[in-house]
Design a protein around this motif. Structure first.
Motif, PDB file in Angstrom:
ATOM      1  N   HIS A 108       0.827  -1.203   0.000  1.00 28.00           N
ATOM      2  CA  HIS A 108       0.000   0.000   0.000  1.00 28.00           C
ATOM      3  C   HIS A 108       0.860   1.251   0.000  1.00 28.00           C
ATOM      4  N   THR A 109       0.264   2.347  -0.444  1.00 25.62           N
ATOM      5  CA  THR A 109       0.957   3.627  -0.481  1.00 25.62           C
ATOM      6  C   THR A 109       0.815   4.361   0.853  1.00 25.62           C
ATOM      7  N   VAL A 110       1.623   5.403   0.993  1.00 29.38           N
ATOM      8  CA  VAL A 110       1.488   6.275   2.166  1.00 29.38           C
ATOM      9  C   VAL A 110       0.104   6.918   2.194  1.00 29.38           C
ATOM     10  N   ALA A 111      -0.386   7.347   1.036  1.00 34.67           N
ATOM     11  CA  ALA A 111      -1.717   7.965   0.976  1.00 34.67           C
ATOM     12  C   ALA A 111      -2.798   6.986   1.432  1.00 34.67           C
ATOM     13  N   TRP A 112      -2.632   5.711   1.112  1.00 38.34           N
ATOM     14  CA  TRP A 112      -3.587   4.699   1.578  1.00 38.34           C
ATOM     15  C   TRP A 112      -3.588   4.638   3.100  1.00 38.34           C
ATOM     16  N   LEU A 113      -2.418   4.592   3.699  1.00 36.72           N
ATOM     17  CA  LEU A 113      -2.335   4.539   5.163  1.00 36.72           C
ATOM     18  C   LEU A 113      -3.028   5.740   5.789  1.00 36.72           C
ATOM     19  N   VAL A 114      -2.732   6.925   5.270  1.00 42.16           N
ATOM     20  CA  VAL A 114      -3.314   8.149   5.820  1.00 42.16           C
ATOM     21  C   VAL A 114      -4.841   8.110   5.730  1.00 42.16           C
ATOM     22  N   GLY A 115      -5.344   7.675   4.578  1.00 43.24           N
ATOM     23  CA  GLY A 115      -6.790   7.597   4.412  1.00 43.24           C
ATOM     24  C   GLY A 115      -7.439   6.596   5.345  1.00 43.24           C
ATOM     25  N   ARG A 116      -6.776   5.473   5.571  1.00 41.42           N
ATOM     26  CA  ARG A 116      -7.343   4.465   6.469  1.00 41.42           C
ATOM     27  C   ARG A 116      -7.296   4.938   7.923  1.00 41.42           C
ATOM     28  N   LEU A 117      -6.230   5.600   8.306  1.00 43.67           N
ATOM     29  CA  LEU A 117      -6.187   6.148   9.667  1.00 43.67           C
ATOM     30  C   LEU A 117      -7.347   7.118   9.886  1.00 43.67           C
ATOM     31  N   ALA A 118      -7.587   7.976   8.896  1.00 46.44           N
ATOM     32  CA  ALA A 118      -8.688   8.933   9.010  1.00 46.44           C
ATOM     33  C   ALA A 118     -10.023   8.216   9.127  1.00 46.44           C
ATOM     34  N   ARG A 119     -10.179   7.126   8.385  1.00 47.18           N
ATOM     35  CA  ARG A 119     -11.447   6.378   8.427  1.00 47.18           C
ATOM     36  C   ARG A 119     -11.746   5.883   9.838  1.00 47.18           C
ATOM     37  N   TYR A 120     -10.726   5.453  10.562  1.00 49.20           N
ATOM     38  CA  TYR A 120     -10.966   4.882  11.884  1.00 49.20           C
ATOM     39  C   TYR A 120     -10.941   5.919  13.007  1.00 49.20           C
ATOM     40  N   VAL A 121     -10.277   7.026  12.774  1.00 49.29           N
ATOM     41  CA  VAL A 121     -10.290   8.105  13.766  1.00 49.29           C
ATOM     42  C   VAL A 121     -11.635   8.829  13.767  1.00 49.29           C
ATOM     43  N   ALA A 122     -12.255   8.936  12.601  1.00 51.99           N
ATOM     44  CA  ALA A 122     -13.468   9.750  12.471  1.00 51.99           C
ATOM     45  C   ALA A 122     -14.637   9.300  13.344  1.00 51.99           C
ATOM     46  N   PRO A 123     -15.021   8.004  13.370  1.00 51.97           N
ATOM     47  CA  PRO A 123     -16.239   7.631  14.104  1.00 51.97           C
ATOM     48  C   PRO A 123     -16.261   8.042  15.573  1.00 51.97           C
ATOM     49  N   PRO A 124     -15.207   7.772  16.369  1.00 55.60           N
ATOM     50  CA  PRO A 124     -15.291   8.194  17.776  1.00 55.60           C
ATOM     51  C   PRO A 124     -15.348   9.706  17.947  1.00 55.60           C
ATOM     52  N   LEU A 125     -14.700  10.439  17.052  1.00 56.74           N
ATOM     53  CA  LEU A 125     -14.758  11.892  17.158  1.00 56.74           C
ATOM     54  C   LEU A 125     -16.141  12.417  16.779  1.00 56.74           C
ATOM     55  N   LEU A 126     -16.749  11.833  15.762  1.00 57.90           N
ATOM     56  CA  LEU A 126     -18.066  12.274  15.321  1.00 57.90           C
ATOM     57  C   LEU A 126     -19.176  11.881  16.281  1.00 57.90           C
ATOM     58  N   THR A 127     -18.956  10.844  17.062  1.00 56.08           N
ATOM     59  CA  THR A 127     -19.983  10.374  17.992  1.00 56.08           C
ATOM     60  C   THR A 127     -19.730  10.830  19.426  1.00 56.08           C
ATOM     61  N   ALA A 128     -18.873  11.833  19.568  1.00 55.96           N
ATOM     62  CA  ALA A 128     -18.603  12.448  20.877  1.00 55.96           C
ATOM     63  C   ALA A 128     -18.102  11.445  21.898  1.00 55.96           C
ATOM     64  N   SER A 129     -17.254  10.520  21.468  1.00 59.66           N
ATOM     65  CA  SER A 129     -16.642   9.581  22.402  1.00 59.66           C
ATOM     66  C   SER A 129     -15.862  10.341  23.473  1.00 59.66           C
ATOM     67  N   THR A 130     -15.868   9.807  24.667  1.00 53.41           N
ATOM     68  CA  THR A 130     -15.090  10.416  25.747  1.00 53.41           C
ATOM     69  C   THR A 130     -13.712   9.779  25.876  1.00 53.41           C
ATOM     70  N   ALA A 131     -13.380   8.867  24.985  1.00 52.63           N
ATOM     71  CA  ALA A 131     -12.076   8.209  25.034  1.00 52.63           C
ATOM     72  C   ALA A 131     -10.959   9.230  24.843  1.00 52.63           C
ATOM     73  N   PRO A 132      -9.866   9.106  25.573  1.00 53.51           N
ATOM     74  CA  PRO A 132      -8.726   9.996  25.358  1.00 53.51           C
ATOM     75  C   PRO A 132      -8.255   9.930  23.904  1.00 53.51           C
ATOM     76  N   LEU A 133      -7.698  11.024  23.420  1.00 50.48           N
ATOM     77  CA  LEU A 133      -7.260  11.059  22.029  1.00 50.48           C
ATOM     78  C   LEU A 133      -6.200  10.000  21.740  1.00 50.48           C
ATOM     79  N   ALA A 134      -5.353   9.708  22.703  1.00 56.22           N
ATOM     80  CA  ALA A 134      -4.349   8.662  22.489  1.00 56.22           C
ATOM     81  C   ALA A 134      -5.009   7.305  22.263  1.00 56.22           C
ATOM     82  N   ASP A 135      -6.093   7.030  22.979  1.00 55.07           N
ATOM     83  CA  ASP A 135      -6.827   5.779  22.762  1.00 55.07           C
ATOM     84  C   ASP A 135      -7.460   5.756  21.379  1.00 55.07           C
TER      85      ASP A 135
END
Length: 253
Positions: free
Chosen positions: A48-75
């Motif tokens: 995979h490319t670097v751009a693929w990695l970046v896009g996949r990280l964004a895909r998994y970071v987005a849901p907890p942020l959009l749903t107001a998760s209280t999990a620490p950002l490191a988690d």
């Protein structure tokens, strides 16, 4: 919050111009990823490319942020790194120290405070109502004794080296993190190093950078950086870089 952003590929990239930066924003958060362009000829062990990695990280970071998760950002980041790893563990060598990687800068706005996370050289800048500027940064990459292929490989995600989002979820817990009283912050800048070089390498102040962000906007900051890039007598690592700038205003002020 009012949020404005600009995310632009380096102007010297050959077509198709693939931007290895990515910006993710929502009602009360902003995240900037800056994928690390690999050294030429290096076998990353990953198909995979670097751009693929970046896009996949964004895909998994987005849901907890959009749903107001209280999990620490490191988690939030650790779980995203683990989820991306699970996607390609069967097809790629995740033990390869040259596997694609990315910096991460995250800010989340709570009712009474702000949370930030900075992993590698993508800083977050706060400007207070009295115009005082505070920079949250991770300078461990800058402190490497040398920046050769071998030293970067050896010191990446290592105790005496620097940390990035790649294959090891534990890297998230090495990020620079903290909280700030919301009343102490009127504007926030979130930057990849392609934009922060305006202050870090071209001699302008962080106050000046925040003035440009808040009055002219993120795209204007990147235009100024490009002019400096073009005129630079010496090249530090590379003349041009992908550049991302985000500015958040507290609309309640």
């Amino acid at each position: 919050m009012e949020i404005r952003s600009s995310c632009q590929p380096a102007p010297d990239r050959q077509p198709p111009a693939v931007n290895e930066d990515l910006v993710l924003t929502g009602p009360d958060f902003a995240v900037v990823f800056d994928g690390a362009t690999p050294f030429a000829g290096i076998d990353s062990g990953c198909r995979h490319t670097v751009a693929w990695l970046v896009g996949r990280l964004a895909r998994y970071v987005a849901p907890p942020l959009l749903t107001a998760s209280t999990a620490p950002l490191a988690d939030v980041l650790a779980e995203a790194i683990a989820a991306v790893g699970a996607e390609h563990a069967d097809s790629c060598d995740l033990t390869n120290r040259d596997s694609p990687s990315s910096t991460v800068a995250m800010v989340r706005v709570r009712p009474d405070h702000l949370e930030h996370l900075v992993l590698a050289d993508s800083p977050i800048v706060y400007r207070a109502p009295d115009q005082t500027v505070t920079v949250h940064s991770d300078d461990r990459l800058e402190l490497l004794p040398e920046r050769t292929v071998e030293s970067v490989r050896r010191l990446r995600n290592a105790p005496d080296g620097f940390w990035v989002a790649s294959t090891d979820p534990a890297a998230a817990y090495q990020a620079v993190t903290g909280t700030t009283d919301r009343a102490e912050v009127a504007a926030i800048g979130v930057l990849s190093d392609g934009a922060s070089r305006y202050a870090e390498h071209y001699g302008r102040s962080w106050d000046d950078l925040m003035d440009v962000l808040t009055t002219e906007g993120p795209a204007a900051l990147i235009r100024r950086v490009r002019r400096y890039d073009e005129a630079a007598d010496t090249i530090r690592w590379k003349r041009y870089d992908d550049a991302t700038a985000v500015v958040l205003y507290d609309s309640g002020r």
